[in-house]
Design a protein around this motif. Structure first.
Motif, PDB file in Angstrom:
ATOM      1  N   ALA A 325     -25.048 -40.130  49.946  1.00  0.00           N
ATOM      2  CA  ALA A 325     -26.494 -40.127  49.801  1.00  0.00           C
ATOM      3  C   ALA A 325     -26.982 -41.559  49.864  1.00  0.00           C
ATOM      4  O   ALA A 325     -26.696 -42.359  48.977  1.00  0.00           O
ATOM      5  CB  ALA A 325     -26.886 -39.484  48.477  1.00  0.00           C
ATOM      6  N   GLU A 327     -29.960 -43.679  49.484  1.00  0.00           N
ATOM      7  CA  GLU A 327     -31.286 -43.507  48.885  1.00  0.00           C
ATOM      8  C   GLU A 327     -31.935 -44.864  48.658  1.00  0.00           C
ATOM      9  O   GLU A 327     -31.244 -45.878  48.536  1.00  0.00           O
ATOM     10  CB  GLU A 327     -31.163 -42.795  47.521  1.00  0.00           C
ATOM     11  N   ILE A 331     -32.059 -42.799  42.736  1.00  0.00           N
ATOM     12  CA  ILE A 331     -30.781 -42.468  43.374  1.00  0.00           C
ATOM     13  C   ILE A 331     -30.049 -41.309  42.695  1.00  0.00           C
ATOM     14  O   ILE A 331     -29.635 -40.351  43.351  1.00  0.00           O
ATOM     15  CB  ILE A 331     -29.877 -43.725  43.408  1.00  0.00           C
ATOM     16  N   HIS A 334     -31.841 -37.770  43.094  1.00  0.00           N
ATOM     17  CA  HIS A 334     -31.743 -37.231  44.455  1.00  0.00           C
ATOM     18  C   HIS A 334     -30.312 -36.851  44.808  1.00  0.00           C
ATOM     19  O   HIS A 334     -30.066 -35.854  45.476  1.00  0.00           O
ATOM     20  CB  HIS A 334     -32.281 -38.240  45.466  1.00  0.00           C
ATOM     21  N   ASP A 351     -27.544 -47.401  47.175  1.00  0.00           N
ATOM     22  CA  ASP A 351     -28.912 -47.886  47.326  1.00  0.00           C
ATOM     23  C   ASP A 351     -28.987 -48.681  48.631  1.00  0.00           C
ATOM     24  O   ASP A 351     -28.342 -49.718  48.761  1.00  0.00           O
ATOM     25  CB  ASP A 351     -29.221 -48.792  46.119  1.00  0.00           C
TER      26      ASP A 351
END
Ligand code: C5P
Length: 405
Positions: A325, A327, A331, A334, A351
């Motif tokens: 993921a 993001e 973070i 999600h 991130d």
């Protein structure tokens, strides 16, 4: 059986010598006997006493030591182990090995041994790239000497590049693979990794894509292979060299990536690192779209298949499935949502906001998320993330395969 084997560890004089402690500890936990020779320069970085305590053996330092010669002569020492490991292998030690010099106990043992030799080079990046070292490394490889590393990353001298000694766990795995090729944590397992961006064509000359470099996915695939897995890397277009010993399937679009992944099932572990384009152009033009007098262009986009979600609901779902993921905000929230929605076992979240340098960079700071919690791993190289991830996933495989439900 790995336990009961023995290794002669030759420690060269470099800052990476401090990692020898951990290597000795790891070898001992596997029941491997560790005989140690230190060069004089190594004694500037670590002490024979600390290594003797860890190994439970006398540490050998001098060539001309009458007591040692009576107990175990240097020729005998060079042959007493199943494998000789040089870690760190400095530029100087490599040069001496390449040229057959034997002016201390370490080099004499290396010249006298009839056992396989593994070296873990460690030096400044310029020294590693110097033509003299390149020639020496090639000569050693031609002679059948095995290498582990060097890794790329930040070095003690403040420079960045190849030259860092591999982490002890990586050296341990290489040692295990040489002592007993079938004993690695992922031996006999198949791992599929997706990496890089996808390209969604607009017309014959244009496409939609993203900034993914593929570096993290490639690092994960290398780590899987290092741990013994039969590794397949399904890669979008990237500027990275195909890693040795890994089957790379080059794809362009999300749909091609999905087809390639499905064709690789069954697999034991699947890791979806790729930054798949969420949309593609509904109708790809067969001819190049012409611009006309400043008029705007409308593209109609349709959603791409979600490869990860398709594989987790596939009847041949791999035992462990990991999503990534990328993001820029909230973070954890999600990532957890994604874990549930896509029904994967773990999410690795990072991130990728502007300024973090994750996209295209060599470092990564990730959060490892499962249904039982969130772990934030410290910033480390993408290679280190790959290795730590694969070690963790190997531990989640059920030894005898999936239980029948
Ligand atoms: O894009 P998104 O944030 O949903 O991606 C999360 C995970 O899903 C990633 O592991 C990515 O590789 C995967 N994914 C996929 N196919 C897509 C979109 C994302 O496999 N079409």
């Amino acid at each position: 059986m790995i336990a009961g084997k023995s290794v002669l560890l030759i420690i060269g004089g470099g800052i990476a010598a401090y990692k020898a402690h951990e290597l000795v500890r790891l070898l001992k936990t596997r029941g491997i006997r560790v005989l140690i020779i230190m060069t004089q320069a190594a004694e500037q970085f670590v002490t024979p006493l600390s290594l003797a305590s860890l190994s439970g053996e006398k540490v050998h330092t001098a060539l001309f030591n009458l007591t040692d010669e009576v107990e175990m002569g240097h020729i005998q020492l060079s042959r007493a182990a199943d494998l000789v490991v040089v870690a760190p292998a400095t530029a100087d030690l490599m040069a001496k090995m390449a040229n057959g010099l034997a002016n201390d106990l370490a080099t004499t043992a290396l010249l006298a041994t009839d056992k396989p030799v593994l070296i873990a080079p460690a030096m400044n990046v310029r020294m590693w790239r110097h033509p003299a070292t390149v020639t020496n490394a090639q000569a050693l490889k031609n002679r059948g000497i095995a290498f582990v590393g060097p890794d790329e990353g930040e070095m003690a001298c403040g420079e960045f590049g190849p030259g860092r000694m591999s982490e002890p766990v990586e050296i341990l795995n290489k040692i295990i693979s040489m002592l007993q090729p079938q004993a690695l944590p992922l031996s006999g397992k198949k791992v599929v990794v997706t990496a890089g961006p996808t390209r969604e064509p607009i017309d014959p000359v244009r496409f939609i894509s993203n900034y993914s470099s593929g570096k993290q996915g490639y690092a994960i695939a290398r780590a899987a292979a290092k741990l013994g897995a039969d590794t397949v890397l399904v890669s979008g277009p990237v500027a990275l060299a195909p890693p040795a010993g890994i089957r790379v399937i080059g794809v362009e679009s999300a749909r091609e990536m999905l087809t390639a992944c499905e064709a690789e099932l069954p697999a034991d572990i699947a890791i979806f690192t790729a930054a798949v384009a969420d949309w593609r152009v509904a109708e790809q033009e067969t001819d190049k779209i012409k611009k006309s007098n400043g008029s705007s262009l409308q593209l109609s986009l349709v959603e791409n298949p979600d490869i990860l979600a398709t594989i987790t609901s596939h009847q041949l779902r791999p035992e462990v499935v990991v999503g990534f993921a990328a993001e820029t905000q909230n973070i954890h929230v999600h990532a957890l949502e994604k874990l549930n929605k896509k029904r994967c076992d773990f999410i690795v979240a990072n991130d990728v906001s502007r300024g973090t340098g994750v996209f295209g960079g060599d470092m990564n700071a990730v959060h490892f998320i499962s249904r039982s919690g969130i772990e934030s791993w410290p910033a480390m190289s993408k290679d280190e993330v790959g290795l730590m991830l694969m070690e963790r996933l190997a531990g989640h495989l059920i030894p005898e395969g999936r239980p029948s439900s």
